[in-house]
Design an enzyme around this catalytic site. Structure first.
Site, PDB file in Angstrom:
ATOM      1  N   ASP A 187      29.898  -7.417 -36.357  1.00  0.00           N
ATOM      2  CA  ASP A 187      30.189  -7.693 -34.953  1.00  0.00           C
ATOM      3  C   ASP A 187      31.594  -8.199 -34.461  1.00  0.00           C
ATOM      4  O   ASP A 187      32.018  -9.263 -35.239  1.00  0.00           O
ATOM      5  CB  ASP A 187      29.195  -8.948 -34.715  1.00  0.00           C
ATOM      6  N   GLU A 271      29.791  -1.812 -33.966  1.00  0.00           N
ATOM      7  CA  GLU A 271      29.195  -1.570 -32.495  1.00  0.00           C
ATOM      8  C   GLU A 271      30.256  -0.356 -31.731  1.00  0.00           C
ATOM      9  O   GLU A 271      31.444  -0.520 -32.029  1.00  0.00           O
ATOM     10  CB  GLU A 271      29.257  -2.793 -31.487  1.00  0.00           C
ATOM     11  N   ASP A 367      27.174 -14.826 -33.210  1.00  0.00           N
ATOM     12  CA  ASP A 367      28.011 -13.600 -33.952  1.00  0.00           C
ATOM     13  C   ASP A 367      27.248 -13.111 -35.234  1.00  0.00           C
ATOM     14  O   ASP A 367      27.294 -11.920 -35.330  1.00  0.00           O
ATOM     15  CB  ASP A 367      29.436 -14.075 -34.101  1.00  0.00           C
TER      16      ASP A 367
END
Length: 409
Positions: A187, A271, A367
């Site tokens: 992340d 991501e 996170d």
């Protein structure tokens, strides 16, 4: 099974004064041809006429060389100028294909991204630390590592006060199997640069933030000097070196972090962030002013200071070389979804760092929750790929050929 690897080896050149002058002339001619051809095509767009592509533009290049006004182009090797026209053609095609973050090409400015490329005619002597550049001659370079593979082209560029050569090679190697069998979710963030699904995280470097005050001080000094005077040029070089220092620190940090993750994990799930959209200005328009402009401006600086896009690019090519893979997943609601009960709510994220599910009460760092959800989405994508493979052997699973090895390990 073999794979073809394309790799670039960038080194700093040590040219003499005459060679520097020639490189400046080559870069200037390259910029002139780009701008001249771009102006012609932009005019044709305004007149709703078809664009001139490489074949037509190369004809115009011959005319410019034979004219009195642009005869200086004869002193420059023809191939870098032809490469500029090919690059312009590709830029127009990319712009009209509506690719993400692609736009109609822009005019090039003097001293900004000066470069030119040789597709052939060059020579490389690693034993004597020299490269031969047509119409420039043999130029010494700092040979810090062995160049592997067949040399395909050489790009000469200027960054700050130095010239560099980027040697692109191509070679065939056996398709490797990664030494690890683990899969990790990552992340990306501002408070933490990268949070991994195993609970570890990497603190951000913030190279721009660290030198922003010094940079602002030097820029104020520049504003008080007479433009293009000797003192103005000296101050400009100081600012350029500061920017180069910031960029080099960020590059070193991204390389070390991506190498560490790539070495320890066969599959890295990240991501699929649209960084251009995330860092858009909030100023708005004259008719409709934006909200929280100052706060959004600070956030944009922090996002761009991290270098997320470059980090993912480094991960991709390092994983390809080591036999691993990088998988991109949808980033929506990763920090608002509970990894325990899958409940999605904005209220789950109590603050920037705290996560507490309103349904099951699960608590963790926000996170870390994002990294866990990224990993879970990666597993789902791979599972869909495996099911497709079972139902139809003609279709390949999601990810590289190492996917099956990873899942069966």
């Amino acid at each position: 099974m073999k794979q073809i690897i394309r790799k670039a080896f960038k080194s700093r050149l040590n040219p003499n004064s005459d060679q520097v002058q020639k490189m400046v002339e080559f870069a200037g001619a390259n910029r002139f041809v780009w701008n001249k051809a771009l102006a012609m095509n932009l005019f044709r767009l305004e007149q709703k006429q078809p664009l001139l592509w490489y074949n037509e533009l190369s004809f115009w290049l011959k005319l410019w060389k034979s004219s009195e006004d642009y005869g200086f182009l004869k002193t420059v090797h023809s191939q870098p100028l032809q490469q500029a026209l090919k690059n312009l053609e590709k830029a127009f095609k990319d712009g009209f294909d509506k690719q993400p973050l692609k736009r109609i090409p822009k005019f090039k400015k003097k001293g900004l991204n000066d470069s030119f490329r040789y597709p052939q005619g060059f020579k490389l002597e690693q034993e004597s630390n020299k490269v031969f550049l047509p119409k420039i001659g043999w130029v010494k370079y700092r040979n810090s590592r062995q160049v592997i593979g067949d040399v395909k082209n050489m790009t000469i560029s200027r960054k700050g006060g130095y010239w560099y050569v980027s040697i692109q090679t191509e070679y065939e190697t056996e398709l490797k199997r990664h030494s690890s069998t683990s899969m990790i979710g990552v992340d990306m963030g501002v408070t933490r640069f990268a949070t991994l699904s195993d609970g570890s995280y990497v603190e951000p470097l913030n190279s721009f933030r660290k030198l922003s005050k010094k940079l602002a001080f030097e820029q104020r000094k520049l504003s008080k000097k007479v433009r293009f005077s000797a003192n103005w040029k000296k101050q400009k070089q100081i600012i350029t070196r500061l920017y180069e220092r910031i960029a080099n620190a960020r590059l070193d940090f991204l390389h070390k972090t991506s190498t560490e993750i790539s070495k320890n994990h066969a599959m890295v799930v990240v991501e699929n962030l649209k960084i251009g959209n995330m860092s858009k200005s909030a100023k708005g328009s004259v008719e409709k002013h934006g909200k929280n402009v100052k706060a959004k401006s600070g956030l944009n600086k922090s996002i761009l200071d991290q270098g997320w896009g470059m980090f993912v690019s480094f991960l991709e090519y390092k994983q390809a070389c080591s036999g691993g893979d990088v998988l991109k997943v949808n980033p929506q609601y990763t920090s608002q979804t509970c990894p325990g009960c899958q409940h999605v709510s904005r209220d789950n994220r109590k603050s920037q760092s705290a996560f507490e599910c309103t349904e099951c009460g699960f608590k963790a760092n926000a996170d870390l929750v994002g990294a866990l959800n990224v990993l879970e989405r990666g597993h789902r994508l791979l599972a869909c790929g495996v099911e497709t493979l079972v139902s139809s052997k003609k279709q390949e699973p999601v990810g590289s050929s190492n996917t099956n090895l990873l899942l069966t390990a």
